[in-house]
Design a protein around this motif. Structure first.
Motif, PDB file in Angstrom:
ATOM      1  N   LYS A 176       0.855  -1.192   0.000  1.00  0.00           N
ATOM      2  CA  LYS A 176       0.000   0.000   0.000  1.00  0.00           C
ATOM      3  C   LYS A 176       0.888   1.237   0.000  1.00  0.00           C
ATOM      4  CE  LYS A 176      -4.110  -1.941   0.258  1.00  0.00           C
ATOM      5  NZ  LYS A 176      -5.016  -1.727   1.375  1.00  0.00           N
ATOM      6  N   VAL A 178       1.410   5.147   1.238  1.00  0.00           N
ATOM      7  CA  VAL A 178       1.039   6.114   2.267  1.00  0.00           C
ATOM      8  C   VAL A 178       1.995   7.296   2.156  1.00  0.00           C
ATOM      9  CG1 VAL A 178       0.770   6.553   4.737  1.00  0.00           C
ATOM     10  CG2 VAL A 178       0.214   4.293   3.810  1.00  0.00           C
ATOM     11  N   ASN A 179       1.438   8.494   1.922  1.00  0.00           N
ATOM     12  CA  ASN A 179       2.255   9.709   1.807  1.00  0.00           C
ATOM     13  C   ASN A 179       3.403   9.540   0.810  1.00  0.00           C
ATOM     14  OD1 ASN A 179       0.635  11.016   3.729  1.00  0.00           O
ATOM     15  ND2 ASN A 179       1.872  10.200   5.416  1.00  0.00           N
ATOM     16  N   TYR A 218       3.212  -0.350  11.634  1.00  0.00           N
ATOM     17  CA  TYR A 218       2.130   0.172  10.786  1.00  0.00           C
ATOM     18  C   TYR A 218       2.410   1.639  10.445  1.00  0.00           C
ATOM     19  CZ  TYR A 218      -1.293  -3.600  10.603  1.00  0.00           C
ATOM     20  OH  TYR A 218      -1.953  -4.771  10.307  1.00  0.00           O
ATOM     21  N   THR A 220       0.297   3.856   9.328  1.00  0.00           N
ATOM     22  CA  THR A 220      -0.882   4.710   9.483  1.00  0.00           C
ATOM     23  C   THR A 220      -1.898   4.025  10.396  1.00  0.00           C
ATOM     24  OG1 THR A 220      -2.706   5.810   8.300  1.00  0.00           O
ATOM     25  CG2 THR A 220      -1.940   3.706   7.422  1.00  0.00           C
ATOM     26  N   ASN A 221      -2.772   4.838  10.984  1.00  0.00           N
ATOM     27  CA  ASN A 221      -3.878   4.312  11.787  1.00  0.00           C
ATOM     28  C   ASN A 221      -5.168   4.199  10.991  1.00  0.00           C
ATOM     29  OD1 ASN A 221      -2.095   6.162  13.745  1.00  0.00           O
ATOM     30  ND2 ASN A 221      -2.890   4.434  14.885  1.00  0.00           N
ATOM     31  N   GLU A 222      -5.169   4.665   9.757  1.00  0.00           N
ATOM     32  CA  GLU A 222      -6.388   4.698   8.965  1.00  0.00           C
ATOM     33  C   GLU A 222      -6.917   3.283   8.710  1.00  0.00           C
ATOM     34  OE1 GLU A 222      -8.163   7.288   8.058  1.00  0.00           O
ATOM     35  OE2 GLU A 222      -6.743   8.584   9.133  1.00  0.00           O
ATOM     36  N   PRO A 223      -8.199   3.031   8.988  1.00  0.00           N
ATOM     37  CA  PRO A 223      -8.766   1.689   8.765  1.00  0.00           C
ATOM     38  C   PRO A 223      -8.666   1.226   7.317  1.00  0.00           C
ATOM     39  CG  PRO A 223     -10.245   3.017  10.117  1.00  0.00           C
ATOM     40  CD  PRO A 223      -9.178   3.941   9.611  1.00  0.00           C
ATOM     41  N   GLU A 224      -8.674   2.174   6.364  1.00  0.00           N
ATOM     42  CA  GLU A 224      -8.652   1.809   4.951  1.00  0.00           C
ATOM     43  C   GLU A 224      -7.360   1.103   4.555  1.00  0.00           C
ATOM     44  OE1 GLU A 224      -9.410   4.804   6.128  1.00  0.00           O
ATOM     45  OE2 GLU A 224     -11.592   4.800   5.746  1.00  0.00           O
ATOM     46  N   PHE A 225      -6.313   1.260   5.349  1.00  0.00           N
ATOM     47  CA  PHE A 225      -5.021   0.689   4.975  1.00  0.00           C
ATOM     48  C   PHE A 225      -5.101  -0.828   4.779  1.00  0.00           C
ATOM     49  CE2 PHE A 225      -0.918  -1.231   6.093  1.00  0.00           C
ATOM     50  CZ  PHE A 225      -0.080  -0.593   5.200  1.00  0.00           C
ATOM     51  N   ASP A 239      -7.591  -2.952  16.375  1.00  0.00           N
ATOM     52  CA  ASP A 239      -6.313  -2.727  17.049  1.00  0.00           C
ATOM     53  C   ASP A 239      -5.689  -4.038  17.518  1.00  0.00           C
ATOM     54  OD1 ASP A 239      -6.813  -0.085  16.609  1.00  0.00           O
ATOM     55  OD2 ASP A 239      -7.025   0.489  18.703  1.00  0.00           O
ATOM     56  N   THR A 280      -0.531   3.097  18.681  1.00  0.00           N
ATOM     57  CA  THR A 280      -0.292   3.730  17.384  1.00  0.00           C
ATOM     58  C   THR A 280       0.541   2.850  16.461  1.00  0.00           C
ATOM     59  OG1 THR A 280      -0.397   5.919  18.419  1.00  0.00           O
ATOM     60  CG2 THR A 280       0.608   5.797  16.242  1.00  0.00           C
TER      61      THR A 280
END
Length: 382
Positions: A176, A178-179, A218, A220-225, A239, A280
């Protein structure tokens, strides 16, 4: 380290000029200064790991490779490594964590991953590091980032038969972005297997003394990940499920290392804030530090001053001591030497200028570590 062992270590330091190898090792097993520079893969069956009961560590991160690797030929790189290690040895360092796999790449000969961007010479940085460090009696742990990969732009330049590029081109959920940076997705067994293969490749070809990972779990914390895998799992607590994914990877790495030899070490360096780790990063540090079978040593990055308003150094040290006490997992305290002389914007009003106003802060922290009945040493991030 307990006080009796501390006295033993101090005696040995006076006699030998370096810390004590672990029980079962002898000083005669440390390679001499005449170790040849190997060009072929090491005979790992004959490797004798160098590790220490009282570990004084130093991180050698890839960000510094631009200074002493990039644009350098083999002889120049060797000379730079020799200077770095001589300076480290003079400061009492007996273990280095050498960053060999920071971004889905390789600063060693790999059939899995492409060369790192700072390796533009035709030589093997890991083998050179091992040869020179071992000639000085310094332990070398290969430092991996399990999940972090190349940026989007860098990935475009890589060959299509690179396993990560194949997953991206096939739109597999194991990777995935991310940024603008690609990451492996911890939810998948294929990813855990690839991480273990990474360690396995190194352990099959080099006489490293251990494998080391840090705090990039991880991204990111975003669920979509990782929502696809979570929904398929049938679980209800995201979590907890993510923490299990990370712990499965950690356990797999530990077992991979031990399959190559019980005297090899596996270490983890999480963030110093236990709540941040757990909530986190999804890093179950209480389990890893408190239970045998996940890590040989843990190096919390207690990069805080004594006046830090969230995690003051001494209080945070005591919390980590409590986690590791009587667990059989060595506790090595990570110290932020790089902060000396700098403003600390996250420390709160009381601590924001502490690293400027108290230049002896690292020495004071080292003294506290030496007095600890639980900690077995410290590591420096310069």
């Amino acid at each position: 380290m307990k006080k009796k062992l501390f006295l033993f270590v101090m005696t040995a330091v006076l006699l030998t000029g370096c810390a004590v190898p672990e029980e079962g090792d002898s000083l005669s097993e440390i390679p001499s200064a005449t170790v040849p520079m190997a060009s072929e893969p090491a005979d790992t069956d004959s490797c004798v790991p160098i590790n220490y009961t009282n570990q004084i560590g130093l991180w050698l991160p890839y960000m510094d490779f631009e200074n002493y690797m990039y644009g350098k030929n083999e002889e120049e790189f060797k000379e730079n490594v020799r200077k770095i290690l001589e300076n480290a040895l003079n400061r009492g360092v007996n273990t280095v964590y050498f960053h060999v796999h920071p971004n889905g790449d390789a600063y060693y000969n790999s059939e899995i991953f492409p060369k790192g961007i700072y390796l533009d010479g035709d030589y093997d940085p890991l083998q050179i590091m091992l040869d020179i460090a071992h000639s000085m009696g310094i332990s070398v742990h290969a430092w991996l980032n399990p999940y972090r990969l190349h940026t989007a732009e860098q990935m475009e330049t890589l060959p299509n038969d690179f396993i990560i590029k194949e997953w991206i081109n096939e739109k597999k959920p194991m990777v995935k972005i991310v940024n603008n940076r690609w990451y492996l997705n911890p939810a998948y067994n294929e990813v855990t297997e690839l991480v273990s293969r990474t360690a396995d490749e190194i352990l099959n070809n080099y006489c490293v003394d251990g494998i080391h990972i840090d705090d990039y779990f991880y991204p990111t914390n975003e669920p979509e990940f990782d929502i696809e895998a979570f929904e398929l799992s049938g679980r209800t607590d995201l979590d907890d499920w993510r923490r299990e994914n990370i712990t499965n990877m950690v356990k797999s790495l530990y077992d991979t290392v031990k399959n190559h030899g019980e005297n090899l070490k596996f270490g983890i360096s999480p963030q110093g804030n236990i709540e941040t780790d757990f909530n986190t990063q999804y890093a179950d540090v209480e389990l890893w530090a408190g239970t045998p079978g996940y890590a040989d040593y843990i190096v919390p990055q207690i990069y805080y001053g004594f006046k830090n308003e969230t995690c003051p150094f001494e209080k945070t040290l005591r919390r980590w001591e409590k986690l590791a006490e009587n667990s059989g997992v060595s506790l090595i305290i990570g110290l932020a030497e790089y902060k000396l002389g700098k403003y600390d914007q996250w420390a709160g009003v009381l601590g924001e200028n502490e690293w400027i106003d108290t230049p002896d802060i690292i020495e004071r922290q080292i003294e506290l570590v030496k007095l600890s009945d639980v900690a077995d040493g410290y590591a420096l991030y310069e």
